[in-house]
Design an enzyme around this catalytic site. Structure first.
Site, PDB file in Angstrom:
ATOM      1  N   GLY A 476       0.815  -1.200   0.000  1.00 37.48           N
ATOM      2  CA  GLY A 476       0.000   0.000   0.000  1.00 37.48           C
ATOM      3  C   GLY A 476       0.850   1.251   0.000  1.00 37.48           C
ATOM      4  O   GLY A 476       0.352   2.353  -0.207  1.00 37.48           O
ATOM      5  N   ILE A 639      13.712  12.168  -3.406  1.00 37.83           N
ATOM      6  CA  ILE A 639      12.322  11.726  -3.402  1.00 37.83           C
ATOM      7  C   ILE A 639      11.975  11.263  -4.823  1.00 37.83           C
ATOM      8  O   ILE A 639      11.993  12.053  -5.771  1.00 37.83           O
ATOM      9  CB  ILE A 639      11.384  12.868  -2.961  1.00 37.83           C
ATOM     10  CG1 ILE A 639      11.751  13.360  -1.553  1.00 37.83           C
ATOM     11  CG2 ILE A 639       9.927  12.410  -3.009  1.00 37.83           C
ATOM     12  CD1 ILE A 639      11.646  12.335  -0.449  1.00 37.83           C
ATOM     13  N   GLY A 712      14.398   6.882   2.783  1.00 39.88           N
ATOM     14  CA  GLY A 712      13.105   6.222   2.922  1.00 39.88           C
ATOM     15  C   GLY A 712      12.179   7.083   3.742  1.00 39.88           C
ATOM     16  O   GLY A 712      12.624   7.913   4.537  1.00 39.88           O
ATOM     17  N   GLU A 715       8.519   5.121   7.656  1.00 36.06           N
ATOM     18  CA  GLU A 715       8.328   5.098   9.103  1.00 36.06           C
ATOM     19  C   GLU A 715       8.636   6.438   9.761  1.00 36.06           C
ATOM     20  O   GLU A 715       8.283   6.676  10.913  1.00 36.06           O
ATOM     21  CB  GLU A 715       9.183   3.967   9.689  1.00 36.06           C
ATOM     22  CG  GLU A 715       8.720   2.642   9.118  1.00 36.06           C
ATOM     23  CD  GLU A 715       9.654   1.467   9.339  1.00 36.06           C
ATOM     24  OE1 GLU A 715       9.413   0.726  10.293  1.00 36.06           O
ATOM     25  OE2 GLU A 715      10.598   1.293   8.560  1.00 36.06           O
TER      26      GLU A 715
END
Ligand code: MOS
Length: 748
Positions: A476, A639, A712, A715
């Protein structure tokens, strides 16, 4: 195959990367074309439903298997008495990622809801009723749940193999030199992943091979773990996991119900489908373990940390040892001449916790950011100014330089966007038009930028299009879209010319969708696979006298939009298809690997950073808390897809809101059962819980993390947000959070 990317070499990506491409799998999902594990129904399939332990500790004294078997449609019941042998002991730790699991190895109950018997039937209804008819009778023992009742123990490791205690500098000297010492104790509760898609598996045996449809975040890495239970080769496990409805760490490797279904399929000789009910997801498939954290911060007269001690008592099960590595969040965030991060364990009669989105950092930064806020207040400093005074120029734990760290820019941009400069120092000073108390708080976000290992294949086809393959997992987060963008750039093609195949263990190992390292890892593999294919193509062209590029140096040829062209002379160019046709090739395959060499990993500290600013409005009479604004500014390297990265950061920040104000699994202390094990009782945020959210990204070039410059964002957004909200609650009310979630009663 090209070797690992050399550090400090930054590749030029094409124009697909950086685009806000919408999800390539979006249409399939909203039109119902995307099939999830539970959508599979092979011919002759049986349904499996397990009965769960009604008590948290004790022994199953009897099961009414006769009643279950007598029910129409029920064909078999598996209990500890008749369960077939397995080749792997479920009470052994087979892998650093694989925790001990419950697969009917005994009558002993270790936590409420643990499987006690499995019913197989022709229909879901019959299996469900059969499981109900088993009506287990138990001999209960008193349960131990909560930090006061849990059994203390010292852990050998925390998280996934990390040291339980790390210290740098002289802590005693640091505290002795402190002008002030701030001490804070904060508790965080058990939390559950609550993936929208329940854990599910359809297992079938085909000529000695185990074929399973199941959501999985590490498809190829999981194969040997399944194989070991059945004494087969890893290659004889085929995992299909095209779509996942969320994972967040809970679908990372394997769990007990999955092995039960595989076993049942072997015993009955028929395909077996097992889908966990929502309630069954609170037990055998992991959760975020509770913590009781103590922080001690020494500061000097200028508000600089002289010592930082962070200890976490982390809860785990009675039989395994995953400990939330909460205190380690203090090792890399703020500069301090002395830091200690340590952990101990508390054994509860619950299912074993495991990694859950931002494991360690979510809980640890929640406590650290609250403690920093209190220390800032004690020092009479604005919370942002206090953090700037304690800015870590190098990694506090190792002294290493950061590979990149645009955190100062995040602070600046976030504060400016939020309007932080207008914040009064004292709490309780601001009201909104409705008379509610307004408060502003902030926190620092931080998450490591690791890489696992991945392989990929890129195959150019005669028509100039390409197929790219890697067993990546999109739960997702948008990985497939971002990865396809990178793959297209590696090949010098447009996104539309690239067919992306993934989610199947027969493909090259795509690594783990975890640790916020999937785009970096699988992306690196895909990019280098594409570059490998293009390099071969260039060689064909420059060596071919019939090519307009004949004789050109390899380095002088550019690949773009499916054409090779001479740098600086566009008249000398030809299409991929033309090169392949002349060479008589239908396809041309390149291979790639994504990994970080130990040398590169050891050379720099690699983290994503950010700053989160929160506004809350608190009813002055009822103390209801509403989050009215969240502004985050994040630096996470390059990004690849700004739309999906923003969405990921939003998701993390919303998780932070849930952590701060809503999420808590509550156990009944007598039975050990969860009293709120469903989405009615266990609250997660909905749109109405948040009025406004912004996630800004700060440009950050990182020549060291990997050649793509990608860190990343999966999280990062949770970290910092929890503390920012709690600190805003203090700023509104003058009350400090001592536990999460912060509730009305904590403010009375
Ligand atoms: Mo995660 S907890 O790295 O899936």
């Amino acid at each position: 195959m090209p070797d690992d990317f050399a550090p400090a070499s930054h590749v030029r990506l094409g124009s697909n990367s950086g685009q806000p491409q919408t999800r390539l799998d979006g249409l399939a999902k909203i039109t119902g074309q995307a099939t999830y594990a539970a959508d599979n129904a092979p011919e002759g399939m049986l349904w499996a439903v397990y009965a769960g332990a009604p008590a948290g500790r004790g022994r199953v004294a009897s099961l009414d298997t006769g009643a279950a078997l007598a029910h129409p449609g029920v064909v078999h019941v598996i209990t500890p008495q008749n369960r077939a042998e397995l080749q792997q002991d479920p009470d052994a730790r087979a892998h650093v990622f694989a925790w001990k699991i419950d697969i009917l190895q005994s009558e002993t109950i270790r936590y409420a809801g643990a499987p006690v018997a499995l019913v197989l039937a022709e229909t879901l209804e019959a299996a469900t009723e059969g499981a109900r008819l088993l009506a287990p009778e138990v001999e209960p023992l008193p349960v131990r749940i909560g930090f006061d009742d849990g059994e203390p123990f010292e852990a050998a490791t925390v998280g996934i193999g990390a040291n339980p205690a790390t210290s740098v500098g002289d802590l005693e000297a640091g505290f002795a030199a402190a002008e002030r010492i701030t001490e804070v104790e904060i508790e965080t509760p058990p939390q559950y992943h609550n993936a929208m898609e329940p854990h599910a598996i359809v297992a079938q045996w085909q000529d000695g091979r185990l074929v399973i449809d199941t959501p999985n975040q590490a498809i190829v890495m999981s194969r040997p773990l399944f194989a070991e239970y059945f004494g087969i080769a890893p290659e004889d496990v085929h995992i299909r996991s095209p779509y996942l409805g969320g994972g967040f760490g809970s679908k990372a490797i394997l769990n007990g119900p999955q092995i039960l279904a595989c076993l049942a399929a072997r015993e009955t000789g028929r395909p077996v489908k097992l889908v966990l009910s929502r309630a069954q997801m609170y037990g055998p498939v992991g959760h975020r373990g509770a913590t009781r954290q103590t922080l001690r911060l020494g500061t000097d007269a200028e508000g600089r940390l002289t010592a930082l001690a962070h200890h976490s008592v982390s809860a785990t099960s009675s039989f395994d040892d995953f400990l939330e590595p909460a205190a380690n969040a203090s090792l890399n965030t703020y500069a301090s001449p002395a830091i200690s991060a340590s952990h101990s364990g508390s054994r509860w009669d619950i299912g074993t916790p495991g990694p859950m989105r931002a494991p360690g950092e979510a809980t640890g930064s929640a406590a650290l950011e609250c403690a920093m806020d209190e220390a800032a207040e004690a020092a009479g400093l604005d919370p942002l100014e206090f953090r700037l005074r304690n800015y870590a120029e190098t990694d506090p734990a190792t002294g290493r330089a950061f590979s990149s760290k645009a955190l100062r820019e995040c602070y600046r941009l976030g504060a400016e966007r939020f309007g932080w400069a207008g914040r009064p120092m004292a709490p309780g000073q601001m009201r909104d038009a409705k008379g509610r108390l307004l408060g502003w708080g902030m926190g620092t976000s931080l998450f490591p930028a690791p890489m696992s290992q991945a392989l990929a294949r890129a195959t150019l086809r005669a028509d100039g299009s390409a197929l790219v393959e890697t067993a990546a997992a999109d739960m997702g987060q948008g990985a497939w879209t971002a990865l396809a963008q990178i793959a297209a750039d590696g090949l010098g093609l447009d996104l539309a010319q690239v067919e992306f195949r993934s989610g199947d263990s027969e493909l090259p190992d795509g690594g783990v969708a975890g640790g916020s390292g999937h785009t970096a890892t699988a992306g690196s593999a895909l990019f280098s696979a594409g570059q490998d294919a293009v390099a071969q193509l260039v060689r064909l062209a420059v060596e071919d006298p019939a090519s307009p590029l004949h004789g050109a140096g390899n380095q002088a040829v550019r690949a773009q939009g499916g054409r090779l062209m001479l740098e600086g002379d566009p008249s000398r160019s030809e299409s991929y298809a033309a090169v392949l046709a002349r060479a008589g090739l239908e396809t041309l395959a390149g291979n790639g690997r994504g990994a970080r060499s130990p040398e590169a990993a050891g050379a720099h500290a690699m983290f994503s950073h950010g700053a989160v600013f929160a506004e809350v409005a608190v009813d002055p009479d009822l103390f209801q808390i509403r989050v009215t604004r969240l502004v985050g500014a994040f630096a996470a390297g390059r990004i690849i897809n700004p739309r999906l990265a923003e969405s990921q950061l939003f998701g993390g920040m919303v998780w932070g809101l849930g952590f701060a104000l809503q999420e808590e699994a509550v156990h009944d202390r007598r039975s050990g059962r969860l009293v709120n094990g469903d989405l009615a009782g266990y609250h997660v945020p909905v749109n109405a819980d948040l009025a406004s959210i912004e996630a800004l990204t700060v440009p950050e070039e990182d020549p060291f993390v990997n050649a793509l410059g990608v860190k990343g964002v999966g999280e990062l957004g949770i970290t910092g947000t929890v503390g920012a909200i709690a600190n805003a609650v203090w700023h509104a009310t003058g009350r400090r959070a001592r536990r999460f979630p912060v509730m009305i009663e904590d403010l009375l």
